[in-house]
Design an enzyme around this catalytic site. Structure first.
Site, PDB file in Angstrom:
ATOM      1  N   CYS A 197       0.841  -1.205   0.000  1.00 42.77           N
ATOM      2  CA  CYS A 197       0.000   0.000   0.000  1.00 42.77           C
ATOM      3  C   CYS A 197       0.875   1.253   0.000  1.00 42.77           C
ATOM      4  CB  CYS A 197      -0.932  -0.013   1.208  1.00 42.77           C
ATOM      5  SG  CYS A 197      -2.086   1.374   1.217  1.00 42.77           S
ATOM      6  N   CYS A 198       1.888   1.291   0.880  1.00 44.46           N
ATOM      7  CA  CYS A 198       2.803   2.444   0.890  1.00 44.46           C
ATOM      8  C   CYS A 198       3.516   2.563  -0.459  1.00 44.46           C
ATOM      9  CB  CYS A 198       3.833   2.302   2.011  1.00 44.46           C
ATOM     10  SG  CYS A 198       3.232   2.705   3.659  1.00 44.46           S
ATOM     11  N   CYS A 239      -0.852   9.035   6.841  1.00 44.63           N
ATOM     12  CA  CYS A 239      -2.215   8.678   6.445  1.00 44.63           C
ATOM     13  C   CYS A 239      -3.081   8.488   7.690  1.00 44.63           C
ATOM     14  CB  CYS A 239      -2.201   7.395   5.643  1.00 44.63           C
ATOM     15  SG  CYS A 239      -1.408   7.568   4.035  1.00 44.63           S
ATOM     16  N   CYS A 263      -3.305   5.101   9.543  1.00 43.05           N
ATOM     17  CA  CYS A 263      -2.021   4.559   9.989  1.00 43.05           C
ATOM     18  C   CYS A 263      -1.298   5.495  10.949  1.00 43.05           C
ATOM     19  CB  CYS A 263      -1.126   4.266   8.787  1.00 43.05           C
ATOM     20  SG  CYS A 263      -1.851   3.100   7.643  1.00 43.05           S
ATOM     21  N   CYS A 313       8.146   4.190   6.106  1.00 41.74           N
ATOM     22  CA  CYS A 313       7.210   4.177   4.977  1.00 41.74           C
ATOM     23  C   CYS A 313       7.845   3.685   3.697  1.00 41.74           C
ATOM     24  CB  CYS A 313       6.647   5.567   4.750  1.00 41.74           C
ATOM     25  SG  CYS A 313       7.878   6.761   4.209  1.00 41.74           S
TER      26      CYS A 313
HETATM   27 FE1  SF4 Z   1      -1.380   2.871   2.889  1.00 44.78          FE
HETATM   28 FE2  SF4 Z   1      -1.176   3.351   5.528  1.00 44.78          FE
HETATM   29 FE3  SF4 Z   1       1.003   3.445   3.909  1.00 44.78          FE
HETATM   30 FE4  SF4 Z   1      -0.915   5.338   3.815  1.00 44.78          FE
HETATM   31  S1  SF4 Z   1       0.524   4.898   5.554  1.00 44.78           S
HETATM   32  S2  SF4 Z   1       0.078   4.398   2.086  1.00 44.78           S
HETATM   33  S3  SF4 Z   1      -2.780   4.094   4.116  1.00 44.78           S
HETATM   34  S4  SF4 Z   1      -0.252   1.651   4.431  1.00 44.78           S
END
Ligand code: SF4
Length: 246
Positions: free
Chosen positions: A114-115, A197, A200, A225
Site C-alpha cells: 500500500c505504501c 495517512c 495509519c 514508509c
Molecule cells: Fe497505505 Fe497506511 Fe502506507 Fe498510507 S501509511 S500508504 S494508508 S499503508
C-alpha cells in the site's frame, strides 16, 4: 527574523547554506514535503531563501482533513502552490479490489504494498530526473536516522539525498515555528507527533516514542514508509545515537 533567537538563526543559516550548496552542486533539487512540523520549517527556509528548490508533496488519498487544510494555509502564507503528486488510480483500484479498503492492516507485506502504491510510486515520479532530493529527517527521530549524513548518495532512488535539519532538535523545530508563527497541522496540538495517512497514524501519550503513533500494530523496527529505508544499526551505535539531544 529578528524575533528568532541567535542560536536558532545560526541553525537556520547552516541549513540554508547546505540547501544552496546542494543547488550549486546538483542543479535540479526538490523537496519532498511530508507536511509535518519539520516540513513547515523547511518550507519556510526554502520558499524564503532558496526558492529555486521545487517543493512537492504526495497526496496518498488517505490523509487527514486537517492535512488538506494545512496545505491550503501554507499556500496562502507564501502565495505559492504546492505541487501535489498522486498515486496511479488503476493500481489502487486493483489493490483495494483484491485486499480491501484497509487491507494494509493484514500484514507487513500488504502494508508495504500500500505504501509502495500510494507513496513511493508518486514519490519516484516526482524525483525522476532530479540531481538531489531534500528530506526533513532529524538525528533525534530514531537510532537509524541518527546515523544519517547531511548529504548521502541514495542508492534506492539513484540521486543525492540532502538532510538540512539533522542537527535540529524537536524543541528547535517548535521554537522556530512559534517564533515565526508558521502554519502547522492542528493535529500536533492533540498529541500527534508525526502525521501520515489517517488510518495509519494516531496520537501518542506524553513520553511515548513518537514513532509509536505510526503503524502501531507492527513491530517497532518495521515502522518506516519506504522513503527512508532503515540502515543497519549496531548495538553500540544504538546506545550512542539514542541519547537525547536536548
Ligand atoms: Fe497505505 Fe497506511 Fe502506507 Fe498510507 S501509511 S500508504 S494508508 S499503508
Amino acid at each position: 527574523m529578528s524575533e528568532v533567537p541567535q542560536a536558532l538563526r545560526t541553525l537556520a543559516a547552516g541549513s540554508i547554506e547546505l540547501l544552496r550548496e546542494a543547488v550549486a552542486e546538483y542543479g535540479n533539487v526538490c523537496y519532498a514535503n511530508s507536511l509535518g512540523s519539520e516540513s513547515m520549517v523547511l518550507t519556510d527556509l526554502i520558499w524564503t531563501s532558496v526558492p529555486e528548490i521545487e517543493i512537492f508533496s504526495v497526496d496518498t488519498g488517505r490523509l487527514y482533513p486537517e492535512t488538506y487544510d494545512l496545505i491550503e494555509r501554507v499556500q496562502q502564507r507564501y502565495c505559492r502552490t504546492l505541487r501535489m503528486y498522486y498515486p496511479d488510480g488503476a493500481r489502487i483500484e486493483d489493490w483495494v479490489g483484491e485486499h480491501g479498503i484497509n487491507g494494509f492492516r493484514d500484514g507487513l507485506e500488504l502494508r508495504h504494498e500500500c505504501c509502495g502504491i500510494r507513496k513511493v510510486g508518486p514519490f519516484r515520479r516526482a524525483i525522476a530526473g532530479r540531481g538531489a532530493w531534500v528530506t526533513g529527517i532529524r538525528r533525534g527521530q530514531s537510532a537509524s536516522r541518527a546515523l544519517a549524513a547531511p548529504v548521502e548518495w541514495d542508492r534506492e532512488y539513484g540521486l543525492h539525498k540532502v538532510s538540512p535539519l539533522l542537527e535540529w532538535s524537536e524543541k528547535d523545530i517548535w521554537d522556530y515555528i512559534r517564533k515565526k508563527r508558521l502554519p502547522y497541522n492542528s493535529l500536533h496540538d492533540i498529541g500527534f507527533p508525526s502525521i501520515g495517512c489517517a488510518p495509519c497514524t494516531r496520537a501518542v501519550q506524553p513520553g511515548e516514542d513518537p514513532r509509536s503513533g505510526r503503524w502501531w500494530w507492527e513491530r517497532a523496527d518495521s515502522r518506516e514508509c519506504g522513503l527512508h529505508p532503515r540502515r543497519k544499526v549496531s548495538a553500540l551505535a544504538v546506545s550512542t545515537a539514542a541519547a537525547p539531544k536536548d
